[in-house]
Design an enzyme around this catalytic site. Structure first.
Site, PDB file in Angstrom:
ATOM      1  N   ASP A  65       5.092   6.829  -1.746  1.00 52.49           N
ATOM      2  CA  ASP A  65       5.059   7.577  -3.008  1.00 52.49           C
ATOM      3  C   ASP A  65       5.297   6.636  -4.183  1.00 52.49           C
ATOM      4  O   ASP A  65       5.949   5.603  -4.041  1.00 52.49           O
ATOM      5  CB  ASP A  65       6.184   8.629  -3.047  1.00 52.49           C
ATOM      6  CG  ASP A  65       6.067   9.632  -1.930  1.00 52.49           C
ATOM      7  OD1 ASP A  65       4.947   9.850  -1.453  1.00 52.49           O
ATOM      8  OD2 ASP A  65       7.118  10.184  -1.542  1.00 52.49           O
TER       9      ASP A  65
HETATM   10  N1  URA Z   1       8.163   9.830   3.094  1.00 53.30           N
HETATM   11  C1  URA Z   1       8.260  10.184   1.803  1.00 53.30           C
HETATM   12  O1  URA Z   1       8.767  11.249   1.497  1.00 53.30           O
HETATM   13  N2  URA Z   1       7.796   9.344   0.887  1.00 53.30           N
HETATM   14  C2  URA Z   1       7.228   8.142   1.169  1.00 53.30           C
HETATM   15  O2  URA Z   1       6.820   7.398   0.278  1.00 53.30           O
HETATM   16  C3  URA Z   1       7.139   7.796   2.524  1.00 53.30           C
HETATM   17  C4  URA Z   1       7.612   8.659   3.468  1.00 53.30           C
END
Ligand code: URA
Length: 240
Positions: A105
């Site tokens: 993310d």
């Molecule tokens: N899980 C999440 O919530 N975000 C990420 O970036 C990777 C795994």
């Protein structure tokens, strides 16, 4: 490895095999400076200079593997129409067109692999062979033993039950918990959704391991090429 000239030309993207045969017969192809009009000839594209209409054909691009510590605030895509910063802004001086293996993310930091090896990338994120990834999450409050057990066993999210995970509380900081969680799925915002579900939303999230690759002493924004041995280990993982 030696292969028929028309096959080498087709693999290099010059044209279809049939059209490459026509190019050879039309006297447009030279190998090491010598005009070739014979369809039977075999060449090693790694060792010979092959020209079509006076221009060398593109060689095989060298496969490269980069491990980046993505800081929060960067997209893990190659390009953003909204012009936000992406991981590409962090890897200066890399000539090859690499792309991220899987996603992190925008607000998650940590390890992400970048490569131009499409085959390995596909294998590493294939649902049936997803590599293990470990995240360090600072979560709100302190998850109860029951919640930790549920996270470990698998909990129901909107897109189905999560696979078993390993969960370890590392530290309590001002009433919040630092938790390491290892999963081998790669669903969208999975870790955030898992903790949200048990009532301990994520405050900060960092990926500290991607398969056998660990974050160690790397700093946000830092990157390095994988060693040959690390690449070998990744390639072996996909055969399991
Ligand atoms: N899980 C999440 O919530 N975000 C990420 O970036 C990777 C795994």
């Amino acid at each position: 490895m030696e292969e028929r000239l028309q096959k080498v030309l087709a693999h290099a993207g010059v044209a279809s095999r049939r059209s490459c045969e026509e190019l050879i017969l039309a006297g447009k192809v030279k190998v090491d400076g010598k005009l070739i009009t014979d369809l039977g000839i075999k060449v090693d594209p790694e060792k010979s200079v092959i020209e079509v209409a006076g221009k060398p054909i593109p060689g095989k691009e060298q496969l490269i593997y980069i491990l980046l510590y993505k800081p929060a605030g960067f997209l893990s895509t190659v390009h953003d129409p909204q012009k936000r910063r992406t991981v590409m802004d962090l890897i200066h001086g890399v000539r090859q067109r690499v792309y991220p293996v899987g996603r992190l993310d925008y607000d998650t930091s940590g390890l992400i692999l970048l490569t131009n090896d499409g085959e390995l990338a596909n294998d590493l994120i294939h649902p049936s062979r997803e590599v293990e990834k470990t995240y360090r999450a600072l979560v709100k409050g302190i998850p109860t033993g029951k919640c930790l057990g549920e996270l470990a066993k698998g909990i129901m999210l909107e897109d189905g039950k999560t696979a078993p995970a390993q969960v370890r509380v590392k530290k309590i900081i001002n009433g919040n918990a630092l938790v390491d969680i290892t999963i081998h799925e790669g669903r969208n915002r999975q870790v955030r959704r898992m903790f949200q579900r048990v009532g301990n939303p994520v405050i900060r999230l960092k990926r500290i391991a991607f398969g056998p690759l660990k974050i160690g002493r790397m700093k946000p924004g830092e990157w390095r090429y994988l060693t040959d041995r690390e690449v070998e280990i990744l390639k072996r993982l996909r055969k399991k």
